[in-house]
Design a protein around this motif. Structure first.
Motif, mmCIF file in Angstrom:
data_model
loop_
_atom_site.group_PDB
_atom_site.id
_atom_site.type_symbol
_atom_site.label_atom_id
_atom_site.label_comp_id
_atom_site.label_asym_id
_atom_site.label_seq_id
_atom_site.Cartn_x
_atom_site.Cartn_y
_atom_site.Cartn_z
ATOM 1 N N ILE A 53 0.832 -1.204 0.000
ATOM 2 C CA ILE A 53 0.000 0.000 0.000
ATOM 3 C C ILE A 53 0.865 1.253 0.000
ATOM 4 O O ILE A 53 0.607 2.217 -0.737
ATOM 5 N N GLY A 54 1.915 1.238 0.812
ATOM 6 C CA GLY A 54 2.815 2.383 0.869
ATOM 7 C C GLY A 54 3.536 2.636 -0.439
ATOM 8 O O GLY A 54 3.634 3.782 -0.900
ATOM 9 N N ALA A 56 2.614 1.675 -3.519
ATOM 10 C CA ALA A 56 1.663 2.094 -4.557
ATOM 11 C C ALA A 56 1.350 3.580 -4.404
ATOM 12 O O ALA A 56 1.342 4.332 -5.392
ATOM 13 N N GLU A 57 1.104 4.017 -3.179
ATOM 14 C CA GLU A 57 0.793 5.433 -2.939
ATOM 15 C C GLU A 57 2.003 6.310 -3.227
ATOM 16 O O GLU A 57 1.863 7.423 -3.759
ATOM 17 N N GLU A 60 2.260 6.706 -7.004
ATOM 18 C CA GLU A 60 1.120 7.385 -7.605
ATOM 19 C C GLU A 60 1.033 8.856 -7.178
ATOM 20 O O GLU A 60 0.731 9.729 -7.984
ATOM 21 N N SER A 61 1.298 9.134 -5.891
ATOM 22 C CA SER A 61 1.184 10.511 -5.400
ATOM 23 C C SER A 61 2.501 11.282 -5.474
ATOM 24 O O SER A 61 2.506 12.503 -5.365
ATOM 25 N N LYS A 66 2.307 11.240 1.963
ATOM 26 C CA LYS A 66 1.026 10.597 1.661
ATOM 27 C C LYS A 66 1.148 9.078 1.736
ATOM 28 O O LYS A 66 0.214 8.394 2.145
ATOM 29 N N ALA A 67 2.301 8.565 1.337
ATOM 30 C CA ALA A 67 2.518 7.119 1.407
ATOM 31 C C ALA A 67 2.478 6.639 2.860
ATOM 32 O O ALA A 67 1.856 5.626 3.177
ATOM 33 N N GLU A 69 0.996 8.132 5.322
ATOM 34 C CA GLU A 69 -0.373 8.299 5.814
ATOM 35 C C GLU A 69 -1.235 7.099 5.440
ATOM 36 O O GLU A 69 -2.047 6.626 6.242
ATOM 37 N N LYS A 70 -1.054 6.601 4.216
ATOM 38 C CA LYS A 70 -1.800 5.425 3.763
ATOM 39 C C LYS A 70 -1.448 4.198 4.594
ATOM 40 O O LYS A 70 -2.309 3.393 4.946
ATOM 41 N N GLU A 73 -3.072 4.525 7.960
ATOM 42 C CA GLU A 73 -4.516 4.306 7.842
ATOM 43 C C GLU A 73 -4.849 2.815 7.807
ATOM 44 O O GLU A 73 -5.758 2.357 8.507
ATOM 45 N N HIS A 74 -4.113 2.059 6.999
ATOM 46 C CA HIS A 74 -4.379 0.623 6.916
ATOM 47 C C HIS A 74 -3.948 -0.093 8.191
ATOM 48 O O HIS A 74 -4.620 -1.033 8.639
#
Length: 201
Positions: A53-54, A56-57, A60-61, A66-67, A69-70, A73-74
């Protein structure tokens, strides 16, 4: 347990199936023929998911903030899930700190690559028809198609219209010399670029 049949009927082939069969035929038999799998949460799965998840973010971002933060969050969603023991939570907390360090370290080394990458997709599923290459599968199963299937972590180009790259994220404590040596024979290393070409040719 020797010479276990691959299956009474092969519906698909994947790198996990191939590697499991090569590593332990008994485990393959229980996992993929009898469909018997361990119950409960798997720390390796949760850690791998957090890192995926980290990454990919991040691509992409283009933002390490933001990575992270993702990931947080998970991570909180996992902690809120049922059947989390105190011991599991402590282990996951330690691994989350390590994952944050891994992501920050990766970005510090590969910032230019991340910023220039044109992301085409993350967690991309693909299927390759193998019947035209493997007559024995067709004869054995009497089926029309036996695909090799998989999910690619990340597909990107360094620039628009440039060369296609496949990113597969691994969370291992260390990489043994033989790991790199035998990549030539690894089904994931060989088939996933083919899948990416099919998806984004």
């Amino acid at each position: 347990m020797n010479n276990i049949p691959v299956s009474s009927k092969i519906t698909h082939i994947s790198s996990s199936k191939v590697n499991k069969y090569k590593t332990c035929q008994r485990a393959y038999y229980y996992n993929f023929i009898r469909n018997i799998v361990p119950k409960g949460r798997n720390i390796n799965f949760d850690v791998g998911t957090l890192f995926h998840i980290g990454m990919a973010e991040l691509f992409e971002s283009k933002s390490i903030e933001k990575a992270l933060e993702k990931v947080e969050e998970h991570y909180n969603k996992v902690l809120a899930a049922q059947f989390i023991t105190p011991e599991y939570q402590m282990e996951l907390e330690k691994m989350e700190i390590i994952i944050v360090g891994m992501l920050e370290g990766y970005y510090s080394i590969n910032e230019q690559l991340v910023q220039e990458a044109v992301v085409l997709g993350a967690e991309q599923r693909f299927s390759i028809d193998l019947t035209e290459y493997t007559d024995w599968i067709y004869d054995y199963n009497n089926v029309d198609t036996v695909p090799f299937v998989g999910t690619i972590d990340l597909v990107f180009r360094k620039r628009k219209g440039g060369r296609l790259f496949v990113g597969e994220h691994k969370t291992k404590a260390s990489i043994a010399p033989h790991t790199v040596k035998y990549l030539t024979f690894d089904p994931q290393a060989n088939m996933y670029p083919v899948g990416a070409e099919i998806l984004f040719k």
